[in-house]
Design a protein around this motif. Structure first.
Motif, PDB file in Angstrom:
ATOM      1  N   LEU A 150       0.905  -1.407   0.061  1.00  0.00           N
ATOM      2  CA  LEU A 150       0.003  -0.030   0.066  1.00  0.00           C
ATOM      3  C   LEU A 150       0.928   1.349  -0.075  1.00  0.00           C
ATOM      4  O   LEU A 150       0.580   2.206  -0.846  1.00  0.00           O
ATOM      5  CB  LEU A 150      -0.824  -0.026   1.424  1.00  0.00           C
ATOM      6  CG  LEU A 150      -1.936   0.959   1.355  1.00  0.00           C
ATOM      7  CD1 LEU A 150      -3.169   0.188   0.309  1.00  0.00           C
ATOM      8  CD2 LEU A 150      -2.871   0.888   2.749  1.00  0.00           C
ATOM      9  N   VAL A 151       1.907   1.211   0.742  1.00  0.00           N
ATOM     10  CA  VAL A 151       2.898   2.428   0.887  1.00  0.00           C
ATOM     11  C   VAL A 151       3.342   2.542  -0.543  1.00  0.00           C
ATOM     12  O   VAL A 151       3.590   3.776  -0.931  1.00  0.00           O
ATOM     13  CB  VAL A 151       3.856   2.111   2.071  1.00  0.00           C
ATOM     14  CG1 VAL A 151       4.961   3.278   2.143  1.00  0.00           C
ATOM     15  CG2 VAL A 151       3.192   2.118   3.111  1.00  0.00           C
ATOM     16  N   ILE A 200       1.143   7.472   7.153  1.00  0.00           N
ATOM     17  CA  ILE A 200       0.643   8.598   7.591  1.00  0.00           C
ATOM     18  C   ILE A 200      -0.253   8.575   8.681  1.00  0.00           C
ATOM     19  O   ILE A 200      -1.172   9.260   8.850  1.00  0.00           O
ATOM     20  CB  ILE A 200      -0.462   9.337   6.119  1.00  0.00           C
ATOM     21  CG1 ILE A 200      -1.179   7.976   5.416  1.00  0.00           C
ATOM     22  CG2 ILE A 200       0.766   9.925   5.234  1.00  0.00           C
ATOM     23  CD1 ILE A 200      -2.056   8.605   4.590  1.00  0.00           C
ATOM     24  N   PHE A 201      -0.324   7.204   9.378  1.00  0.00           N
ATOM     25  CA  PHE A 201      -1.303   7.009  10.527  1.00  0.00           C
ATOM     26  C   PHE A 201      -0.632   8.126  11.489  1.00  0.00           C
ATOM     27  O   PHE A 201      -1.635   8.729  12.429  1.00  0.00           O
ATOM     28  CB  PHE A 201      -1.239   5.644  11.010  1.00  0.00           C
ATOM     29  CG  PHE A 201      -1.820   5.476  12.288  1.00  0.00           C
ATOM     30  CD1 PHE A 201      -3.257   5.297  12.012  1.00  0.00           C
ATOM     31  CD2 PHE A 201      -1.332   5.386  13.621  1.00  0.00           C
ATOM     32  CE1 PHE A 201      -4.099   5.018  13.189  1.00  0.00           C
ATOM     33  CE2 PHE A 201      -2.173   5.162  14.635  1.00  0.00           C
ATOM     34  CZ  PHE A 201      -3.402   5.054  14.466  1.00  0.00           C
ATOM     35  N   GLY A 229      -9.098  12.411  12.271  1.00  0.00           N
ATOM     36  CA  GLY A 229      -7.831  12.820  11.451  1.00  0.00           C
ATOM     37  C   GLY A 229      -8.101  12.572  10.080  1.00  0.00           C
ATOM     38  O   GLY A 229      -8.329  11.567   9.606  1.00  0.00           O
ATOM     39  N   LEU A 230      -7.921  13.406   9.224  1.00  0.00           N
ATOM     40  CA  LEU A 230      -8.098  13.535   7.494  1.00  0.00           C
ATOM     41  C   LEU A 230      -7.333  12.595   7.127  1.00  0.00           C
ATOM     42  O   LEU A 230      -7.682  11.570   6.214  1.00  0.00           O
ATOM     43  CB  LEU A 230      -8.018  14.831   7.078  1.00  0.00           C
ATOM     44  CG  LEU A 230      -7.968  14.859   5.490  1.00  0.00           C
ATOM     45  CD1 LEU A 230      -9.471  14.362   5.052  1.00  0.00           C
ATOM     46  CD2 LEU A 230      -8.267  16.520   5.276  1.00  0.00           C
ATOM     47  N   ASP A 231      -6.033  12.716   7.655  1.00  0.00           N
ATOM     48  CA  ASP A 231      -4.887  11.505   7.004  1.00  0.00           C
ATOM     49  C   ASP A 231      -5.517  10.193   7.506  1.00  0.00           C
ATOM     50  O   ASP A 231      -5.131   9.216   6.538  1.00  0.00           O
ATOM     51  CB  ASP A 231      -3.372  12.029   7.417  1.00  0.00           C
ATOM     52  CG  ASP A 231      -3.331  13.374   7.303  1.00  0.00           C
ATOM     53  OD1 ASP A 231      -2.885  13.820   6.325  1.00  0.00           O
ATOM     54  OD2 ASP A 231      -3.569  14.213   8.313  1.00  0.00           O
ATOM     55  N   LEU A 244      -5.847   7.152   4.944  1.00  0.00           N
ATOM     56  CA  LEU A 244      -5.214   5.611   5.123  1.00  0.00           C
ATOM     57  C   LEU A 244      -6.447   4.458   5.317  1.00  0.00           C
ATOM     58  O   LEU A 244      -6.222   3.643   4.590  1.00  0.00           O
ATOM     59  CB  LEU A 244      -4.464   5.676   6.160  1.00  0.00           C
ATOM     60  CG  LEU A 244      -3.686   4.521   6.451  1.00  0.00           C
ATOM     61  CD1 LEU A 244      -2.623   4.110   5.089  1.00  0.00           C
ATOM     62  CD2 LEU A 244      -2.622   4.627   7.808  1.00  0.00           C
ATOM     63  N   SER A 245      -7.313   4.804   5.829  1.00  0.00           N
ATOM     64  CA  SER A 245      -8.580   3.645   6.140  1.00  0.00           C
ATOM     65  C   SER A 245      -9.000   3.513   4.647  1.00  0.00           C
ATOM     66  O   SER A 245      -9.412   2.428   4.256  1.00  0.00           O
ATOM     67  CB  SER A 245      -9.541   4.283   7.025  1.00  0.00           C
ATOM     68  OG  SER A 245     -10.317   5.198   6.591  1.00  0.00           O
TER      69      SER A 245
END
Ligand code: ATP
Length: 514
Positions: free
Chosen positions: A10-11, A258-259, A375-377, A381-382
């Motif tokens: 994913l990253v 980005i978590f 958290g927008l980030d 990520l979700s």
């Protein structure tokens, strides 16, 4: 696929396809700071809009503001951040790595929970249909042993956090024989408190400069504007103020992409209510917010509530909405009943009366507050974690597809002429010119049609439109649907309607209130 591999993929997918880049990459990066690329920024903007519209369109009594990042430093004294916005840190002397003591213990507890779940799953397989999970969990010797261990550590942990007992936190780490994942050793330092706020100086002269902080949350900008908004907007309680914006925290451990970032974005809403009504409103916002998450369609089972063990001294209820990330269930949003703590503190420190006159009760009071803080980030990520799929195709190939909700996808449709001649590119341009005002379109004429589909799948484009040699004659195109890969021949003048139905934000917003 192992969850760890999935996370790595994913990253790298995020980087390869222009969603997220490490910050300052050509200078070898900057710890836990990231930049959003050309598709990342679109996805992020769409999530922000989804949140903003859900707050300010679906609730007549919620309005927005945009307060400055720099604020008077006394605000952070009043809010408690100067004195108490700390994390307990611990170092491993062998690896020289730093950890959050509370996170080490939480991870240890999660491992025990995992063991219990594995035992249960094994038994469920063995017993088949006749399996009674509740009975198994309350009678199986091994499960009971794990559960007793979990209960014991958990109650010590909750007490240590509540008492801010750093020695006890260290003792729990030692007693649980928690090792450093890098060195494998138990050579731990003392536990110390570490303040997470970044500071800087404002003003030019040495003695006239003011030490100020980069805001660690957006919420305080709302509290200090409570009177401004209430008076100028003639707001009546109950009402809410929403805000999105950057927040900064000098996180001790910042490893999970980005978590956990040092610069991130929050979307917060403070809802002002009558004292005494907070538990009812807390429950309502908890439910509303979970519906918002579930409406994105990543799977209801991927969300759960996690009620807080440790309540801040001013809070009388708090819960997290957690999402099943590739590294376990993790907090994406916090919902807190904050009593009248913040407004009272600002009243005390500013010397200004911050109260509301309630015409129905004919009296003034300091409103209570329910906060929803996401958290927008982390939401980003979700979405990526929940929508990234590797699918085996009939021809033996694999396609990587982001099954993002169509309303949030960075690009809504790709327009692909079958060949680069015979007037097909011109026809494609005509279609784009017709649709570009409403949808983000992308034109692509390079490579085979299959390759072009793959590129769009990888960025989550819900629709691809192919223009072929019949198009100039019959004014029809082939529309291909991302998730099913089905194709349908449709008239060009139907395109707008077909696409709108799925990609409009309305489809998501309606799911929240239905
Ligand atoms: P955590 O326990 O994970 O540090 P928190 O409880 O301190 O989070 P809050 O202060 O409740 O987080 O902040 C609200 C939301 O802001 C969180 O639910 C999360 O989505 C987001 N958030 C907090 N810290 C970070 C960070 N360092 N990076 C990205 N998002 C963050």
């Amino acid at each position: 696929m192992a969850q760890e591999d999935m996370f790595k993929k994913l990253v790298s997918h995020c980087k390869e396809y222009g969603f997220v880049f490490p910050s300052s990459e050509i200078y070898d990066g900057l710890g836990a700071v990231y930049d959003y690329g050309q598709y990342g920024v679109e996805l992020k903007n769409n999530i922000r809009k989804y949140w903003w519209d859900s707050m300010t369109l679906l609730h007549e009594n919620v309005v927005g503001i945009d307060s400055a990042i720099f604020m008077h430093p006394t605000i952070w004294k009043a809010s408690g951040h100067v004195d108490a916005f700390n994390d307990p840190l611990i170092d491993n002397r062998d690896s020289k790595k730093r950890y959050r003591a509370d996170v080490l213990i939480e991870e240890h507890l999660a491992k025990i929970e995992d063991k219990i779940n594995k035992e249960t799953e094994k038994a469920a397989k063995r017993f088949g249909e006749s399996f009674d999970e509740a009975q198994f969990r309350s009678t199986n010797a091994r499960v009971l042993e794990y559960q007793a261990k979990w209960d014991e550590i958990h109650s010590r942990f909750a007490k240590a956090l509540n008492d801010s007992n750093l020695e006890e936190l260290r003792q729990i780490i030692l007693d649980c024989e928690i090792v450093c994942p890098i060195s494998g050793s138990r050579n731990w330092t003392e536990v110390r408190q570490f303040n997470l706020m970044f500071s800087t100086d404002m003003g030019s002269t040495a003695d006239g400069a003011l030490k100020i902080y980069l805001r660690p949350e957006t919420a305080q900008g709302i509290f200090v504007n409570f009177l401004n908004v209430q008076k100028t907007g003639r707001m009546k309680i109950p009402f809410g103020i929403a805000q999105t914006g950057k927040a900064f925290r000098n996180e001790i451990v910042a490893r999970q992409f980005i978590f956990r970032m040092r610069e991130f974005e929050q979307m917060e809403m403070q809802f002002f209510i009558r004292p005494g009504e907070e538990l009812d409103w807390f429950k309502r916002w908890k439910e509303t917010r979970l519906r918002w998450h579930k409406a994105m369609g990543l799977g209801d089972h991927k969300y759960r509530y996690h009620d807080h063990e440790k309540l801040a001294h001013y809070a009388n209820a708090a819960t997290d909405i957690e999402f099943e990330m590739p590294f376990g269930f993790k907090e994406v949003e916090g919902i807190h009943s904050r009593t009248d703590f913040d407004l009272s503190q600002h009243e005390k420190y500013s010397g200004k009366k911050i109260q509301y006159f309630d015409p129905e009760l004919n009296k003034s009071y300091t409103p209570y507050v329910i906060e929803t803080s996401i958290g927008l980030d982390r939401c980003f990520l979700s979405l990526l974690a929940g929508s990234y799929v590797e699918e085996a195709l009939d021809n033996g190939e694999t396609r990587v597809v982001l099954k993002l909700p169509a309303a949030l996808a960075p690009v809504k449709l790709a327009v692909l002429p079958l060949v680069r001649k015979d007037g097909l590119p011109e026809k494609a341009e005509e279609i784009i010119n017709m649709l570009r005002f409403d949808f983000r379109c992308q034109y692509d004429e390079k490579d085979s049609i299959g390759k072009r589909y793959r590129r769009q799948d990888a960025i989550g484009t819900p629709y691809c439109i192919t223009i072929d040699h019949d198009t100039p004659n019959d004014n029809c195109v082939t529309i291909r649907f991302r998730d099913t890969m089905e194709q349908e021949r449709v008239a060009i003048d139907k395109l707008h309607e077909i696409i709108t139905e799925k990609v409009s934000m309305k489809t998501l917003l309606k799911k929240i209130i239905d």
